[in-house]
Design a protein around this motif. Structure first.
Motif, PDB file in Angstrom:
ATOM      1  N   ASP A 111      24.184  21.771  15.264  1.00  0.00           N
ATOM      2  CA  ASP A 111      25.250  22.858  15.688  1.00  0.00           C
ATOM      3  C   ASP A 111      25.648  22.628  16.832  1.00  0.00           C
ATOM      4  O   ASP A 111      26.721  23.565  17.468  1.00  0.00           O
ATOM      5  CB  ASP A 111      24.491  24.278  15.753  1.00  0.00           C
ATOM      6  N   HIS A 112      25.758  21.457  17.537  1.00  0.00           N
ATOM      7  CA  HIS A 112      26.295  21.313  19.058  1.00  0.00           C
ATOM      8  C   HIS A 112      27.799  21.201  18.912  1.00  0.00           C
ATOM      9  O   HIS A 112      28.267  20.388  17.985  1.00  0.00           O
ATOM     10  CB  HIS A 112      25.745  19.821  19.656  1.00  0.00           C
ATOM     11  N   ILE A 113      28.527  21.761  19.477  1.00  0.00           N
ATOM     12  CA  ILE A 113      30.143  21.792  19.699  1.00  0.00           C
ATOM     13  C   ILE A 113      30.648  20.831  20.332  1.00  0.00           C
ATOM     14  O   ILE A 113      30.305  20.673  21.645  1.00  0.00           O
ATOM     15  CB  ILE A 113      30.376  23.347  19.884  1.00  0.00           C
ATOM     16  N   PHE A 114      31.445  19.954  19.813  1.00  0.00           N
ATOM     17  CA  PHE A 114      32.367  19.093  20.473  1.00  0.00           C
ATOM     18  C   PHE A 114      33.781  19.651  20.384  1.00  0.00           C
ATOM     19  O   PHE A 114      34.003  20.268  19.574  1.00  0.00           O
ATOM     20  CB  PHE A 114      32.174  17.611  19.748  1.00  0.00           C
ATOM     21  N   LYS A 115      34.537  19.099  21.185  1.00  0.00           N
ATOM     22  CA  LYS A 115      35.943  19.241  21.106  1.00  0.00           C
ATOM     23  C   LYS A 115      36.644  18.103  20.574  1.00  0.00           C
ATOM     24  O   LYS A 115      36.593  16.853  20.841  1.00  0.00           O
ATOM     25  CB  LYS A 115      36.633  19.370  22.735  1.00  0.00           C
ATOM     26  N   GLN A 116      37.121  18.335  19.375  1.00  0.00           N
ATOM     27  CA  GLN A 116      37.988  17.319  18.637  1.00  0.00           C
ATOM     28  C   GLN A 116      39.368  17.553  18.930  1.00  0.00           C
ATOM     29  O   GLN A 116      40.014  18.323  18.919  1.00  0.00           O
ATOM     30  CB  GLN A 116      37.275  17.519  17.146  1.00  0.00           C
ATOM     31  N   LEU A 117      40.099  16.182  18.842  1.00  0.00           N
ATOM     32  CA  LEU A 117      41.618  16.124  18.865  1.00  0.00           C
ATOM     33  C   LEU A 117      41.967  15.903  17.336  1.00  0.00           C
ATOM     34  O   LEU A 117      41.650  14.812  16.720  1.00  0.00           O
ATOM     35  CB  LEU A 117      41.971  15.035  19.743  1.00  0.00           C
ATOM     36  N   LEU A 118      42.735  16.907  17.033  1.00  0.00           N
ATOM     37  CA  LEU A 118      43.190  16.723  15.371  1.00  0.00           C
ATOM     38  C   LEU A 118      44.575  17.172  15.295  1.00  0.00           C
ATOM     39  O   LEU A 118      45.157  18.233  15.727  1.00  0.00           O
ATOM     40  CB  LEU A 118      42.168  17.648  14.511  1.00  0.00           C
ATOM     41  N   GLN A 119      45.441  16.209  15.116  1.00  0.00           N
ATOM     42  CA  GLN A 119      47.116  16.383  14.855  1.00  0.00           C
ATOM     43  C   GLN A 119      47.579  17.070  16.053  1.00  0.00           C
ATOM     44  O   GLN A 119      48.276  17.831  16.239  1.00  0.00           O
ATOM     45  CB  GLN A 119      47.149  17.119  13.646  1.00  0.00           C
ATOM     46  N   GLY A 120      47.165  16.578  17.458  1.00  0.00           N
ATOM     47  CA  GLY A 120      47.626  17.006  18.716  1.00  0.00           C
ATOM     48  C   GLY A 120      46.910  18.102  19.341  1.00  0.00           C
ATOM     49  O   GLY A 120      47.308  18.762  20.180  1.00  0.00           O
ATOM     50  N   ARG A 121      46.023  18.817  18.441  1.00  0.00           N
ATOM     51  CA  ARG A 121      45.438  19.900  18.840  1.00  0.00           C
ATOM     52  C   ARG A 121      43.995  20.020  19.150  1.00  0.00           C
ATOM     53  O   ARG A 121      43.203  19.008  18.563  1.00  0.00           O
ATOM     54  CB  ARG A 121      45.557  21.036  17.925  1.00  0.00           C
ATOM     55  N   GLN A 122      43.462  20.642  20.088  1.00  0.00           N
ATOM     56  CA  GLN A 122      42.026  20.587  20.489  1.00  0.00           C
ATOM     57  C   GLN A 122      41.122  21.556  19.630  1.00  0.00           C
ATOM     58  O   GLN A 122      41.483  22.861  19.719  1.00  0.00           O
ATOM     59  CB  GLN A 122      41.740  20.902  21.817  1.00  0.00           C
ATOM     60  N   LEU A 123      40.143  21.207  18.871  1.00  0.00           N
ATOM     61  CA  LEU A 123      39.568  22.277  17.950  1.00  0.00           C
ATOM     62  C   LEU A 123      37.794  22.027  18.159  1.00  0.00           C
ATOM     63  O   LEU A 123      37.605  20.884  18.395  1.00  0.00           O
ATOM     64  CB  LEU A 123      39.794  21.936  16.338  1.00  0.00           C
ATOM     65  N   ASP A 124      37.267  23.152  17.923  1.00  0.00           N
ATOM     66  CA  ASP A 124      35.927  22.968  18.217  1.00  0.00           C
ATOM     67  C   ASP A 124      35.163  22.436  17.045  1.00  0.00           C
ATOM     68  O   ASP A 124      35.765  23.033  15.603  1.00  0.00           O
ATOM     69  CB  ASP A 124      35.196  24.445  18.364  1.00  0.00           C
ATOM     70  N   ILE A 125      34.329  21.542  17.012  1.00  0.00           N
ATOM     71  CA  ILE A 125      33.808  21.229  15.648  1.00  0.00           C
ATOM     72  C   ILE A 125      32.236  20.679  15.881  1.00  0.00           C
ATOM     73  O   ILE A 125      31.772  20.458  16.905  1.00  0.00           O
ATOM     74  CB  ILE A 125      34.511  19.685  15.415  1.00  0.00           C
ATOM     75  N   LYS A 126      31.596  21.225  14.776  1.00  0.00           N
ATOM     76  CA  LYS A 126      29.988  21.154  14.989  1.00  0.00           C
ATOM     77  C   LYS A 126      29.613  19.426  14.847  1.00  0.00           C
ATOM     78  O   LYS A 126      30.383  18.881  14.225  1.00  0.00           O
ATOM     79  CB  LYS A 126      29.227  21.498  14.020  1.00  0.00           C
ATOM     80  N   ALA A 127      28.492  18.938  15.534  1.00  0.00           N
ATOM     81  CA  ALA A 127      28.201  17.578  15.412  1.00  0.00           C
ATOM     82  C   ALA A 127      27.891  17.151  13.975  1.00  0.00           C
ATOM     83  O   ALA A 127      28.218  16.121  13.713  1.00  0.00           O
ATOM     84  CB  ALA A 127      26.850  17.487  15.959  1.00  0.00           C
ATOM     85  N   SER A 128      27.358  18.069  13.158  1.00  0.00           N
ATOM     86  CA  SER A 128      26.965  17.818  11.717  1.00  0.00           C
ATOM     87  C   SER A 128      28.446  17.452  11.042  1.00  0.00           C
ATOM     88  O   SER A 128      28.377  16.849   9.702  1.00  0.00           O
ATOM     89  CB  SER A 128      26.221  18.748  11.319  1.00  0.00           C
ATOM     90  N   GLN A 129      29.504  17.987  11.396  1.00  0.00           N
ATOM     91  CA  GLN A 129      30.747  17.838  10.691  1.00  0.00           C
ATOM     92  C   GLN A 129      31.475  16.641  11.273  1.00  0.00           C
ATOM     93  O   GLN A 129      32.778  16.316  10.599  1.00  0.00           O
ATOM     94  CB  GLN A 129      31.634  19.146  10.988  1.00  0.00           C
ATOM     95  N   LEU A 130      31.505  15.938  12.421  1.00  0.00           N
ATOM     96  CA  LEU A 130      32.090  14.774  12.815  1.00  0.00           C
ATOM     97  C   LEU A 130      31.776  13.623  11.760  1.00  0.00           C
ATOM     98  O   LEU A 130      30.913  13.434  11.119  1.00  0.00           O
ATOM     99  CB  LEU A 130      31.395  14.564  14.184  1.00  0.00           C
ATOM    100  N   GLN A 131      32.904  13.018  11.721  1.00  0.00           N
ATOM    101  CA  GLN A 131      32.987  11.624  10.887  1.00  0.00           C
ATOM    102  C   GLN A 131      33.442  10.455  11.825  1.00  0.00           C
ATOM    103  O   GLN A 131      33.972  10.655  12.895  1.00  0.00           O
ATOM    104  CB  GLN A 131      33.837  11.697   9.825  1.00  0.00           C
ATOM    105  N   VAL A 132      32.939   9.121  11.227  1.00  0.00           N
ATOM    106  CA  VAL A 132      33.403   7.999  11.745  1.00  0.00           C
ATOM    107  C   VAL A 132      34.976   7.946  12.106  1.00  0.00           C
ATOM    108  O   VAL A 132      35.455   8.227  10.929  1.00  0.00           O
ATOM    109  CB  VAL A 132      32.687   6.841  11.213  1.00  0.00           C
ATOM    110  N   GLY A 133      35.546   7.903  13.089  1.00  0.00           N
ATOM    111  CA  GLY A 133      37.011   7.718  13.117  1.00  0.00           C
ATOM    112  C   GLY A 133      37.541   8.884  13.935  1.00  0.00           C
ATOM    113  O   GLY A 133      38.495   9.028  14.324  1.00  0.00           O
ATOM    114  N   ASP A 134      36.731  10.108  13.904  1.00  0.00           N
ATOM    115  CA  ASP A 134      37.109  11.368  14.754  1.00  0.00           C
ATOM    116  C   ASP A 134      37.167  11.140  16.112  1.00  0.00           C
ATOM    117  O   ASP A 134      36.641  10.137  16.721  1.00  0.00           O
ATOM    118  CB  ASP A 134      36.239  12.620  14.478  1.00  0.00           C
ATOM    119  N   THR A 135      38.123  11.736  17.030  1.00  0.00           N
ATOM    120  CA  THR A 135      38.490  11.552  18.314  1.00  0.00           C
ATOM    121  C   THR A 135      37.881  12.869  19.146  1.00  0.00           C
ATOM    122  O   THR A 135      38.306  13.938  18.687  1.00  0.00           O
ATOM    123  CB  THR A 135      39.779  11.486  18.654  1.00  0.00           C
ATOM    124  N   VAL A 136      36.955  12.633  20.114  1.00  0.00           N
ATOM    125  CA  VAL A 136      36.395  13.802  20.660  1.00  0.00           C
ATOM    126  C   VAL A 136      36.593  13.609  22.149  1.00  0.00           C
ATOM    127  O   VAL A 136      36.799  12.587  22.483  1.00  0.00           O
ATOM    128  CB  VAL A 136      34.815  14.032  20.383  1.00  0.00           C
TER     129      VAL A 136
END
Length: 297
Positions: free
Chosen positions: A44-69
């Protein structure tokens, strides 16, 4: 107690007022970036993810290879190398490594003939922290810096438990992060050596001090395993561990402008102020295959 503990929040260090502990029996995720940085976190640890130019909160369990944090790479605000605690920790670390405390009220530090920068730094810090300095004497194949003063010894013993190479250690509980970083820095300067993959290897015959290194490293998210080695000559156990090169971001004096093998004589590369030889904990001699930890260039 949370005294002195700070965490990074929105790019700034903030004080921790209270810590709640709870059991965690779920998966631990290790997140590793393309540049080699890693973190071990709960699902459940929260990372800041870059998605389509926006910063979004994402849980560690939801991250995928290739994501930008996002990650903070500015470590200058985390450790204050000029703080009282850092200097005090450095003194204690180097005394645990190459120092000697005796019942005759003597504090001493033995350094190689090429290690005068190390002793000068010790005296600078010691005068600021304790109001005492060591006096230089020529010993057997080394400089022996000594001060005989009961008040000085008592102040040192407020931090160092034990007197000998086999029992000296420190209680790191409630110590600040500056102190812990300085402690590791001083101890690595005394007894560490570089490995070929730029980490630090340290081998000690002192189990409690080895546990200090393991505990202190964990404060910076670095988790070491200890390997027990038994000498066929002395029959004494030694405790070896490897510390990731990531620790170098949090220390001042142990850095790697150049990695130089002990025994090289190029005057352009090795100054007389270089120090930090790899040490053979069993036989008590320097080995030419080890690398130097510090270079003054």
């Amino acid at each position: 107690s949370c005294s002195g503990i700070q965490i990074l929040e929105d790019g700034k260090l903030v004080d921790v007022h209270k810590v709640y502990r709870r059991k965690y029996a779920d998966k631990i995720y290790k997140i590793t970036t393309k540049d080699g940085y890693s973190a071990m976190v709960s699902k459940d640890h929260i990372f800041k993810q870059l998605l389509q130019g926006r910063q979004l909160d994402i849980k560690a369990s939801q991250l995928q290879v290739g994501d930008t944090v996002f990650m903070n790479k500015d470590y200058s605000s985390i450790i204050d190398f000029e703080s009282f605690d850092y200097k005090k920790g450095w003194i204690i670390g180097i005394l645990c490594g190459d120092g000697c405390l005796t019942k005759e009220a003597s504090v001493s530090l033995s350094v190689n003939y090429q290690q005068e920068y190390l002793a000068n730094t010790y005296n600078q810090y010691s005068e600021e922290v304790y109001g005492f300095t060591l006096h230089k004497n020529k010993g057997h194949k080394c400089w022996n810096y000594t001060k005989r003063n009961q008040e000085y010894l008592d102040k040192i013993h407020e931090d160092i438990i034990g007197n000998t190479a086999y029992d000296k250690h420190v209680n790191l509980k409630d110590k600040t992060l500056d102190y812990v970083a300085g402690f590791l820095d001083g101890l690595f300067c005394a007894d560490g050596s570089y490995t070929q993959n730029r980490g630090i290897r340290i081998c000690l015959t002192n189990k409690a001090l080895s546990e200090n290194i393991k505990e202190a490293s964990s404060y910076f998210g670095i988790y070491n395993s200890v390997t027990v080695i038994k000498s066929t000559e002395t029959r004494r156990e030694a405790y070896a561990q490897y510390v990731s090169s990531r620790i170098l971001k949090y220390v001042k004096h142990v850095h790697r402008k150049k990695l130089i093998k002990f025994g090289e004589s190029n005057s352009q590369d090795i100054s007389r102020e270089s120090y930090g030889y790899g040490y053979n904990a069993f036989q008590g001699r320097h080995k030419s295959s080890k690398r130097m930890l510090w270079h003054n260039s």
